[in-house]
Design an enzyme around this catalytic site. Structure first.
Site, PDB file in Angstrom:
ATOM      1  N   LYS A 173       0.811  -1.244   0.048  1.00 34.40           N
ATOM      2  CA  LYS A 173      -0.068   0.108  -0.116  1.00 34.40           C
ATOM      3  C   LYS A 173       0.856   1.128   0.002  1.00 34.40           C
ATOM      4  O   LYS A 173       1.963   1.363   0.758  1.00 34.40           O
ATOM      5  CB  LYS A 173      -1.079  -0.025   1.161  1.00 34.40           C
ATOM      6  CG  LYS A 173      -1.776   1.105   1.128  1.00 34.40           C
ATOM      7  CD  LYS A 173      -2.979   0.777   2.496  1.00 34.40           C
ATOM      8  CE  LYS A 173      -4.024   1.942   2.513  1.00 34.40           C
ATOM      9  NZ  LYS A 173      -4.740   1.775   3.541  1.00 34.40           N
ATOM     10  N   SER A 186      -9.640   2.185   2.950  1.00 31.98           N
ATOM     11  CA  SER A 186      -8.851   3.040   1.810  1.00 31.98           C
ATOM     12  C   SER A 186      -8.045   2.207   1.240  1.00 31.98           C
ATOM     13  O   SER A 186      -7.462   2.504   0.114  1.00 31.98           O
ATOM     14  CB  SER A 186      -7.996   4.067   2.573  1.00 31.98           C
ATOM     15  OG  SER A 186      -7.213   3.304   3.584  1.00 31.98           O
ATOM     16  N   SER A 203      -9.877  -0.149   6.873  1.00 33.12           N
ATOM     17  CA  SER A 203      -9.072  -0.096   5.727  1.00 33.12           C
ATOM     18  C   SER A 203      -8.355  -1.367   4.951  1.00 33.12           C
ATOM     19  O   SER A 203      -8.254  -1.623   3.875  1.00 33.12           O
ATOM     20  CB  SER A 203      -8.202   1.230   5.550  1.00 33.12           C
ATOM     21  OG  SER A 203      -8.955   2.359   5.495  1.00 33.12           O
TER      22      SER A 203
HETATM   23  N1  GLN Z   1     -12.781   4.440   6.077  1.00 33.78           N
HETATM   24  C1  GLN Z   1     -12.454   4.965   7.311  1.00 33.78           C
HETATM   25  C2  GLN Z   1     -11.868   6.489   7.524  1.00 33.78           C
HETATM   26  O1  GLN Z   1     -12.082   6.861   6.155  1.00 33.78           O
HETATM   27  C3  GLN Z   1     -11.229   4.180   7.690  1.00 33.78           C
HETATM   28  C4  GLN Z   1      -9.778   4.564   7.206  1.00 33.78           C
HETATM   29  C5  GLN Z   1      -8.831   3.646   7.442  1.00 33.78           C
HETATM   30  O2  GLN Z   1      -8.853   2.454   8.050  1.00 33.78           O
HETATM   31  N2  GLN Z   1      -7.588   4.310   7.087  1.00 33.78           N
HETATM   32  O3  GLN Z   1     -11.338   6.787   8.189  1.00 33.78           O
END
Ligand code: GLN
Length: 517
Positions: free
Chosen positions: A84, A159, A183
């Site tokens: 990532k 994400s 994410s």
């Molecule tokens: N979707 C969540 C957010 O927008 C989680 C993001 C993540 O785990 N990096 O914060």
């Protein structure tokens, strides 16, 4: 090696590739080339990668040479891996999918990346994500969306949509993600892959481009529970460079996963169904598959108990104060002086003018929204009312977990409330997007580990549904054992892994290749 033999290699789990490499039936160059060919063939559609490494084949050749020399290599030596873009890599740009870091090449590797290299895995490239890991769809990337291989009109989750899509589309056998509020797990849920968020402090955060430091945790993305465990074994463990790293000696997660596939793991296991993470707001087909999975567990001898976590209802509200607060302070360092982008306003200006112009041009809307929210929540007059209250709620959620784990050995819920939604569906409605993490956020607030694994396809749309398992902090090995046992039960039902069973899907790239079932 024929084209089809090479294509076959991309279908194998990392554990099987590792066996073939160890017995020298294939070389790492062959395995790596197979995946690079696959990326070349499909990533124009999927766009899982922001950057494909030009060093992969040379790295693979080095591992092959070491093997021929009789070197004592690690279990995954020679296996390709996708990374990532939130992780620092000295040989590839590391942008967190933000314009503000476009082209930035860090002076050091993240500890997890260094450990992959030391264990002779072969980095294939950097995967797409929501900018600074803010989002649930990868639509907030500054460099274009990633498409879900099951249906190219749909989101791959976020994400870490790039890592999940790369693994689901057979572009990489395994990948790394980061999970601040889901994410790793939510993208796994909507792409039919396996994702694991370790116990907070179990995996180093050194060299992770920080979103919210008290919540961020790096973990594996894979197509099998064992593969996730094998990667976790490589990246996990104490790191003196991370002050929140736990000093624990961890057991072998791969052994834990293998144990799940033998014997009677599920007999007598107390499986706690969290009352607050089901029902309203959950897609019908997600609920169907979830309750079928519970039936399967019960038939295998597990004791299904209902548990209540009354404060989970406030988890999203608390998270969207704590996360923006931490993010706004972590993102203050992108000031046009130290990193990446610098925009000088027309006619010049003061340092502040340059900073403002840079941040205006370099950050996307979601990032700006959270910086504003976080700065407000931390401001003198509101600190206690917002940030302070959110921290209290966080403690109450931790207590909910403690109470629930008195009654259950593992907790279960759907890994995400819906299957993959269509592009644009939630983009203009931040709250709807935030609600997609209702199931995953509590584990981050409490620091406990969570595993997402596929449990079938929703009847109404034919898209993957994930199961989330959670265990007490430090009990990561338990999740691998239980997860592998459930995976085996399901494979017996399906006659093989879910991804090999992808049905014909209009617009999906897996359809034509697998043939309709
Ligand atoms: N979707 C969540 C957010 O927008 C989680 C993001 C993540 O785990 N990096 O914060």
């Amino acid at each position: 090696m024929t084209d089809s033999a090479r294509e076959e290699l991309t279908r194998l789990p990392a554990a099987d590739l590792a066996d073939l490499l160890r017995s020298k039936e294939v070389s790492s160059v062959e395995v790596t080339r197979a995946h690079l060919d696959r990326i070349a063939a499909v990533d124009g559609d999927v766009h899982a990668f922001l950057h494909v490494s030009d060093a992969a084949l040379a790295t693979a050749a080095k591992v092959d040479a070491a093997r021929i020399d009789g070197a004592d290599l690690s279990p995954l030596a020679g296996v390709p891996v996708a990374i990532k873009d939130v992780l620092c890599t000295t040989d590839m740009p590391s942008t967190a999918a933000s314009r503000i870091l476009e082209g930035w090449i860090p002076p050091y590797d993240a500890t997890v990346v260094r450990r992959l290299r030391d264990a002779d895995l072969v980095p294939l490239g950097k995967t797409n994500m929501d900018e600074f890991a803010m989002g649930s769809s990868t639509e907030h990337s500054a460099f274009g969306v990633t498409r879900n291989p099951w249906d190219l009109e749909r989101i791959p989750g976020g994400s870490g949509g790039g890592s999940a899509a790369a693994v689901a589309a057979f572009e990489a056998p395994v990948a790394l993600g980061s999970d601040t509020g889901g994410s790793i797990r939510q993208p796994a849920a909507v792409t039919g892959t396996v994702g694991f968020k370790p116990t907070y402090g179990g995996v180093s955060r050194f060299g992770v481009i920080a979103l919210a430091s008290s919540l961020d945790q790096v973990g594996p993305v894979a197509r099998t529970v064992l593969d996730a465990a094998l990667v976790h074994d490589v990246i996990g463990g104490h790191d003196p460079h991370d002050s929140t790293s736990l000093p624990d000696a961890w057991p072998s997660f791969a052994d834990a996963a293998r144990a799940g596939r033998t014997g009677e793991t599920l007999r007598g296991l107390r499986v706690g169904v969290i009352r607050e993470l089901d029902g309203e707001g959950f897609q019908a087909g997600v609920r169907t598959r979830f309750s079928e999975a519970l039936d399967l567990l019960a038939r295998a001898g597990a004791e299904i108990v209902e548990v209540s976590a009354p404060h989970f209802e406030y988890a999203i509200a608390a998270y969207y104060l704590i996360l923006p607060a931490e993010a706004s302070s972590n993102l203050a360092k992108y000031d046009s002086v130290r990193f990446g982008l610098r925009v000088t306003p027309p006619g010049g200006g003061t340092v502040e003018d340059v900073m403002a112009a840079t941040r205006e041009a370099g950050f996307g809307d979601e990032v700006k929204r959270r910086i504003i929210l976080g700065t407000y929540a931390l401001s003198a007059g509101y600190y206690d009312a917002y940030y302070g209250s959110a921290q209290k709620v966080r403690t109450l959620i931790q207590r909910d977990f403690t109470a629930a784990f008195e009654a259950a050995d593992v907790l279960v819920s759907p890994a995400a409330p819906t299957t993959a939604f269509r592009f644009g569906e939630k983009l203009d409605d931040p709250l709807a997007m935030y609600l997609n993490d209702v199931t995953t956020i509590p584990a981050n607030l409490a620091g406990v580990p969570g595993l997402a694994l596929p449990i079938g396809l929703a009847p109404e749309d034919g898209l993957p549904v994930g199961l989330q398992l959670m265990a007490p902090a430090r009990a990561d090995a338990r999740l691998y054992t239980v997860g592998a046992a459930i995976e085996q039960l399901l494979e017996d039902v399906w006659g093989g892994p879910l991804l090999a069973k992808a049905p014909a899907l209009p617009g999906g790239m897996l359809a034509a290749e697998e043939g309709a079932l």
